[in-house]
Design a protein around this motif. Structure first.
Motif, PDB file in Angstrom:
ATOM      1  N   PRO A  30      66.366 134.574 -20.957  1.00 52.24           N
ATOM      2  CA  PRO A  30      65.194 134.474 -21.836  1.00 52.24           C
ATOM      3  C   PRO A  30      64.206 133.385 -21.401  1.00 52.24           C
ATOM      4  N   CYS A  31      62.969 133.629 -21.762  1.00 53.00           N
ATOM      5  CA  CYS A  31      61.884 132.676 -21.513  1.00 53.00           C
ATOM      6  C   CYS A  31      61.227 132.388 -22.856  1.00 53.00           C
ATOM      7  N   TYR A  32      61.088 131.100 -23.170  1.00 52.59           N
ATOM      8  CA  TYR A  32      60.538 130.713 -24.461  1.00 52.59           C
ATOM      9  C   TYR A  32      59.289 129.861 -24.277  1.00 52.59           C
ATOM     10  N   GLY A  33      58.215 130.270 -24.898  1.00 48.73           N
ATOM     11  CA  GLY A  33      56.967 129.519 -24.906  1.00 48.73           C
ATOM     12  C   GLY A  33      56.403 129.581 -26.312  1.00 48.73           C
ATOM     13  N   HIS A  34      55.653 130.646 -26.565  1.00 48.96           N
ATOM     14  CA  HIS A  34      55.083 130.842 -27.899  1.00 48.96           C
ATOM     15  C   HIS A  34      56.189 131.020 -28.944  1.00 48.96           C
ATOM     16  N   GLU A  35      57.335 131.522 -28.511  1.00 46.39           N
ATOM     17  CA  GLU A  35      58.450 131.726 -29.435  1.00 46.39           C
ATOM     18  C   GLU A  35      58.900 130.426 -30.084  1.00 46.39           C
ATOM     19  N   ILE A  36      58.760 129.323 -29.365  1.00 47.78           N
ATOM     20  CA  ILE A  36      59.117 128.013 -29.922  1.00 47.78           C
ATOM     21  C   ILE A  36      58.217 127.700 -31.118  1.00 47.78           C
ATOM     22  N   LEU A  37      56.934 128.016 -30.961  1.00 44.48           N
ATOM     23  CA  LEU A  37      55.972 127.816 -32.044  1.00 44.48           C
ATOM     24  C   LEU A  37      56.319 128.704 -33.238  1.00 44.48           C
ATOM     25  N   GLU A  38      56.670 129.950 -32.963  1.00 37.88           N
ATOM     26  CA  GLU A  38      57.019 130.890 -34.039  1.00 37.88           C
ATOM     27  C   GLU A  38      58.234 130.403 -34.829  1.00 37.88           C
ATOM     28  N   MET A  39      59.263 129.961 -34.117  1.00 37.80           N
ATOM     29  CA  MET A  39      60.480 129.510 -34.793  1.00 37.80           C
ATOM     30  C   MET A  39      60.252 128.212 -35.560  1.00 37.80           C
ATOM     31  N   VAL A  93      64.496 123.192 -32.115  1.00 38.21           N
ATOM     32  CA  VAL A  93      64.456 124.612 -31.761  1.00 38.21           C
ATOM     33  C   VAL A  93      64.825 124.794 -30.286  1.00 38.21           C
ATOM     34  N   ILE A  94      64.252 123.974 -29.422  1.00 41.29           N
ATOM     35  CA  ILE A  94      64.531 124.073 -27.989  1.00 41.29           C
ATOM     36  C   ILE A  94      66.012 123.821 -27.716  1.00 41.29           C
ATOM     37  N   ARG A  95      66.576 122.797 -28.334  1.00 45.83           N
ATOM     38  CA  ARG A  95      67.998 122.502 -28.117  1.00 45.83           C
ATOM     39  C   ARG A  95      68.890 123.635 -28.645  1.00 45.83           C
ATOM     40  N   ASP A  96      68.523 124.213 -29.775  1.00 48.07           N
ATOM     41  CA  ASP A  96      69.295 125.324 -30.332  1.00 48.07           C
ATOM     42  C   ASP A  96      69.253 126.539 -29.403  1.00 48.07           C
ATOM     43  N   LEU A  97      68.084 126.822 -28.853  1.00 48.25           N
ATOM     44  CA  LEU A  97      67.954 127.953 -27.930  1.00 48.25           C
ATOM     45  C   LEU A  97      68.749 127.703 -26.654  1.00 48.25           C
ATOM     46  N   ALA A  98      68.729 126.473 -26.178  1.00 54.69           N
ATOM     47  CA  ALA A  98      69.468 126.131 -24.962  1.00 54.69           C
ATOM     48  C   ALA A  98      70.972 126.260 -25.179  1.00 54.69           C
ATOM     49  N   ALA A  99      71.424 126.031 -26.387  1.00 58.15           N
ATOM     50  CA  ALA A  99      72.859 126.126 -26.687  1.00 58.15           C
ATOM     51  C   ALA A  99      73.349 127.570 -26.637  1.00 58.15           C
ATOM     52  N   GLN A 100      72.413 128.529 -26.708  1.00 52.64           N
ATOM     53  CA  GLN A 100      72.798 129.939 -26.746  1.00 52.64           C
ATOM     54  C   GLN A 100      73.024 130.543 -25.365  1.00 52.64           C
ATOM     55  N   SER A 101      72.207 130.114 -24.380  1.00 55.68           N
ATOM     56  CA  SER A 101      72.292 130.723 -23.047  1.00 55.68           C
ATOM     57  C   SER A 101      71.378 129.978 -22.085  1.00 55.68           C
ATOM     58  N   ALA A 110      59.605 120.325 -23.505  1.00 51.41           N
ATOM     59  CA  ALA A 110      60.986 120.789 -23.429  1.00 51.41           C
ATOM     60  C   ALA A 110      61.859 119.855 -22.593  1.00 51.41           C
ATOM     61  N   SER A 111      61.263 119.223 -21.583  1.00 47.60           N
ATOM     62  CA  SER A 111      62.052 118.305 -20.750  1.00 47.60           C
ATOM     63  C   SER A 111      62.592 117.149 -21.585  1.00 47.60           C
ATOM     64  N   GLU A 112      61.831 116.747 -22.593  1.00 45.22           N
ATOM     65  CA  GLU A 112      62.265 115.664 -23.480  1.00 45.22           C
ATOM     66  C   GLU A 112      63.399 116.144 -24.380  1.00 45.22           C
ATOM     67  N   ALA A 113      63.280 117.370 -24.887  1.00 50.65           N
ATOM     68  CA  ALA A 113      64.310 117.927 -25.759  1.00 50.65           C
ATOM     69  C   ALA A 113      65.642 118.061 -25.030  1.00 50.65           C
ATOM     70  N   LEU A 114      65.587 118.354 -23.728  1.00 52.29           N
ATOM     71  CA  LEU A 114      66.805 118.592 -22.952  1.00 52.29           C
ATOM     72  C   LEU A 114      67.192 117.397 -22.093  1.00 52.29           C
ATOM     73  N   ARG A 115      66.583 116.259 -22.370  1.00 57.47           N
ATOM     74  CA  ARG A 115      66.940 115.045 -21.631  1.00 57.47           C
ATOM     75  C   ARG A 115      68.430 114.746 -21.831  1.00 57.47           C
TER      76      ARG A 115
END
Length: 199
Positions: A30-39, A93-101, A110-115
């Motif tokens: 998956p690729c997330y961009g605008h989806e982050i805003l939606e969630m 949201v970014i960390r939750d999505l990263a935990a899935q796959s 996002a780089s800050e969220a996944l630091r």
């Protein structure tokens, strides 16, 4: 995969979103961009327009950045102003999505969220001005007389948002693991290079 996650920051007109979409298709992740805003909009119960407005008005003041980061260090969204709450929820949201796959993340610091997360490569996509201007004119539906002002507007918005929330310069290329020039490599070449990085 050598890297499970890619975070992509990109200059407006460089084709970063197109590159991310092609990579997502090639790797079947998956690729997330605008989806982050939606969630984020769903979690906060406020409109996407309001969230987008925050990105437009985020200040590039160093003092504001220090204030925001010190207040949000606890991760408690209730302890910060509305703008800070939006940022904290986006990061969650970014960390939750990263935990899935494995995934690709476009923008939203996002780089800050996944630091500190293993298997993350932080990428910046750039290009020379002529290449970006041509892409904006021919592919983005922007009137010729507005191409330059539109390019500057979006780059400034991205830079201010990044600085306001990280106190780091968005265009400091030393802050990324990999910098690609889409004007020289083409969008397909950039996608292929990133696919090789992740396989």
């Amino acid at each position: 995969m050598r890297y499970r996650y890619l975070t992509i920051e990109r200059e407006y007109g460089s084709g970063g979103t197109e590159i991310a979409a092609a990579l997502s298709k090639a790797l079947e992740i998956p690729c997330y961009g605008h989806e982050i805003l939606e969630m984020t909009s769903e979690r906060l119960g406020i409109s996407e327009e309001k969230l987008a407005k925050y990105e437009e008005t985020a200040t590039n003041s160093f003092l504001f950045s220090v204030f925001m980061m010190s207040n949000s260090a606890s991760g408690n969204a209730d302890a910060v102003a509305g703008e800070g709450q939006i940022y904290l929820v986006e990061q969650a949201v970014i960390r939750d999505l990263a935990a899935q796959s494995p995934a690709i993340f476009i923008g939203h610091c996002a780089s800050e969220a996944l630091r500190g997360v293993k298997g993350v490569a932080n990428v910046f996509i750039r290009a020379d001005k002529a290449y970006k201007m041509a892409r904006i004119l021919n592919g983005y539906g922007v009137d010729e007389k507005n191409v330059e002002s539109t390019r500057k507007y979006f780059d400034k918005k991205r830079a201010n948002y990044y600085y306001a929330n990280t106190a780091r310069r968005w265009d400091d290329l030393g802050g990324y693991d990999l910098v690609l020039d889409s004007g020289k490599l083409g969008t397909d070449g950039c996608a292929a290079a990133l696919a090789g990085l992740m396989k």
